[in-house]
Design a protein around this motif. Structure first.
Motif, mmCIF file in Angstrom:
data_model
loop_
_atom_site.group_PDB
_atom_site.id
_atom_site.type_symbol
_atom_site.label_atom_id
_atom_site.label_comp_id
_atom_site.label_asym_id
_atom_site.label_seq_id
_atom_site.Cartn_x
_atom_site.Cartn_y
_atom_site.Cartn_z
ATOM 1 N N TRP A 10 0.795 -1.224 0.000
ATOM 2 C CA TRP A 10 0.000 0.000 0.000
ATOM 3 C C TRP A 10 0.829 1.275 0.000
ATOM 4 O O TRP A 10 0.314 2.358 -0.279
ATOM 5 N N GLY A 11 2.120 1.186 0.295
ATOM 6 C CA GLY A 11 3.004 2.337 0.190
ATOM 7 C C GLY A 11 3.025 3.229 1.424
ATOM 8 O O GLY A 11 2.197 3.105 2.330
ATOM 9 N N GLU A 12 3.991 4.161 1.427
ATOM 10 C CA GLU A 12 4.174 5.065 2.559
ATOM 11 C C GLU A 12 4.296 6.527 2.122
ATOM 12 O O GLU A 12 4.460 7.407 2.964
ATOM 13 N N LEU A 13 4.213 6.810 0.809
ATOM 14 C CA LEU A 13 4.468 8.165 0.316
ATOM 15 C C LEU A 13 3.226 8.735 -0.372
ATOM 16 O O LEU A 13 3.030 8.555 -1.577
ATOM 17 N N PRO A 14 2.370 9.448 0.359
ATOM 18 C CA PRO A 14 1.192 10.056 -0.290
ATOM 19 C C PRO A 14 1.613 11.148 -1.270
ATOM 20 O O PRO A 14 2.636 11.820 -1.095
ATOM 21 N N LEU A 15 0.801 11.332 -2.309
ATOM 22 C CA LEU A 15 1.132 12.288 -3.364
ATOM 23 C C LEU A 15 1.237 13.714 -2.826
ATOM 24 O O LEU A 15 2.048 14.509 -3.311
ATOM 25 N N LYS A 21 -0.796 5.506 -3.110
ATOM 26 C CA LYS A 21 0.361 6.340 -2.787
ATOM 27 C C LYS A 21 1.386 6.253 -3.912
ATOM 28 O O LYS A 21 1.305 5.394 -4.799
ATOM 29 N N LEU A 22 2.376 7.140 -3.870
ATOM 30 C CA LEU A 22 3.409 7.179 -4.905
ATOM 31 C C LEU A 22 4.131 5.843 -5.052
ATOM 32 O O LEU A 22 4.496 5.437 -6.157
ATOM 33 N N ASP A 53 2.632 14.701 -0.266
ATOM 34 C CA ASP A 53 3.949 14.921 0.345
ATOM 35 C C ASP A 53 5.091 14.894 -0.680
ATOM 36 O O ASP A 53 6.269 14.909 -0.298
ATOM 37 N N PHE A 54 4.768 14.825 -1.974
ATOM 38 C CA PHE A 54 5.801 14.857 -3.009
ATOM 39 C C PHE A 54 6.635 16.135 -2.845
ATOM 40 O O PHE A 54 6.089 17.244 -2.840
ATOM 41 N N PRO A 55 7.964 16.030 -2.724
ATOM 42 C CA PRO A 55 8.782 17.202 -2.363
ATOM 43 C C PRO A 55 9.068 18.179 -3.512
ATOM 44 O O PRO A 55 9.608 19.260 -3.274
ATOM 45 N N LYS A 56 8.694 17.851 -4.731
ATOM 46 C CA LYS A 56 9.072 18.686 -5.875
ATOM 47 C C LYS A 56 7.895 19.456 -6.483
ATOM 48 O O LYS A 56 7.985 19.954 -7.607
ATOM 49 N N TRP A 57 6.780 19.578 -5.749
ATOM 50 C CA TRP A 57 5.627 20.303 -6.288
ATOM 51 C C TRP A 57 5.991 21.737 -6.675
ATOM 52 O O TRP A 57 5.612 22.224 -7.750
#
Length: 370
Positions: free
Chosen positions: A265-270, A302-303, A272-276
């Protein structure tokens, strides 16, 4: 009585001639390619009441489990727009009758992977024995102990034997056996992995040594030192990749309708993407588009999410990019674009872990109505 020394067997060495002499022309690692072979086949079916030509063809495609592109000809016993029921219709279609086997040379593989050992030999007699060896090149220590251990099905071996003519796979002169690139015991596998981890590139290079396994017959092996693919660019590069091992305990089995499959299921929600900010600053995306994508991702994933429990082979990421059973889909397109834009990173993150994307050239088909 013949003059024979007591206790010594009577033995006449074979007379070597063209009839009992064979020649080894190549030994290499490969992947097997199965290409369907079709033949035109006729089937007579009965039209059902109310069916038209389109519905009859659609039913035939479903019942025969073929593609509509495989239909060659449609011929009704009598002309009708809608069947009264009972009319005979002859349909010609391409029916798969067998698979044609071929082998494509490979120069890269991964530990524990299944590959084919292929030999080409001219002649009809003799027995070829092949061992796999490592060339340690400039490394101080070898990863493998020579000859290399491998598996044929579940049995550990250090050599492969081909009986000329009897073991032929593809006529006129191709012999092949599938092996798994690993020893049998868990201890030996662990030792091998430990040695791979000591190397910067986590790789080893393998080649073949060939021998005549039956002195009754002469077997010509012209390669220097009876070694095959022991030159730069020819050896099989075997790599150890532990990608994904750290996620082994976090992959779950889940259900989608009546189908079960794995999911992470992942741990990185979209969100929280650092390059927005960079994307917005460079006008690649707008603030409104960012908000829409983040909102949609709540229902998608998630990502770093990935699953394989529905109709697709694999579904990944916040936008649920897929690979279908034929190897196509949105994710291969994205991989291809990544490969063209960042070739070195593509090799590092994908190709080194046996993920490969290739461009296909398809001939344009002329659409015809049956």
């Amino acid at each position: 009585m013949a003059n024979v020394e007591f206790g010594k067997p009577r033995f006449q060495p074979p007379v070597m001639n063209d009839e009992n002499m064979s020649e080894v022309t190549a030994v290499y690692f490969a992947k097997r390619i199965l290409t369907p072979v079709y033949e035109n086949t006729e089937e007579v079916i009965t039209a059902k009441k109310g069916e038209n030509k389109k519905k009859i063809k659609a039913r035939f495609v479903t019942e025969q489990k073929i593609k509509k592109e495989d239909l060659v000809n449609y011929e009704a016993e009598t002309n009708f727009e809608k069947a009264k029921g009972g009319e005979k219709v002859t349909i010609t279609y391409k029916k798969k009758v067998r698979d044609s086997i071929s082998f494509k040379k490979i120069t890269k593989a991964k530990i524990k992977e299944k590959v084919w050992v292929v030999a080409t030999c001219n002649g009809t007699t003799g027995k070829l024995s092949v061992e796999i060896n490592e060339n340690k090149l400039t490394n101080t220590e070898a990863v493998y102990d020579n000859p290399v251990k491998f598996l044929v099905e579940e049995e550990e071996k250090t050599k492969i034997e081909f009986e000329i003519y009897k073991d032929i796979i593809v006529t006129p002169n191709t012999y092949a056996k599938e092996i798994t690139l690993q020893p049998k015991s868990k201890e030996d596998v662990k030792t091998l992995i430990d040695k791979f981890n000591k190397r910067t590139d986590k790789n080893a290079f393998l080649y073949f040594k060939a021998e005549n396994a039956d002195a009754t017959y002469q077997l010509k092996i012209f390669e220097e030192n009876k070694e095959f693919i022991n030159k730069d660019g020819e050896r099989l590069e075997v790599k150890y990749c532990n990608c994904g091992e750290k996620y082994r305990e976090t992959v779950e089995c889940t259900r989608y309708g009546s189908i079960y499959g794995p999911a992470y299921w992942g741990e990185l929600p979209l969100k929280d993407f650092p390059k927005w900010d960079d994307l917005i600053k460079n006008s690649i995306i707008t603030i409104d588009e960012k908000s829409i994508l983040i909102a949609m991702s709540e229902n998608e994933g998630k990502l770093d999410s990935i699953q394989s429990y529905d109709s697709e082979i694999l579904t990944a990421g916040a936008m649920q990019k897929t690979i279908n059973p034929e190897g196509y889909g949105e994710l291969p397109i994205q991989f291809w674009e990544f490969k063209k834009s960042y070739p070195e990173k593509y090799i590092l993150y994908l190709e080194n872990c046996n993920w490969k994307v290739e461009e296909e050239k398809k001939e344009k088909k002329i659409k015809k109505e049956l």
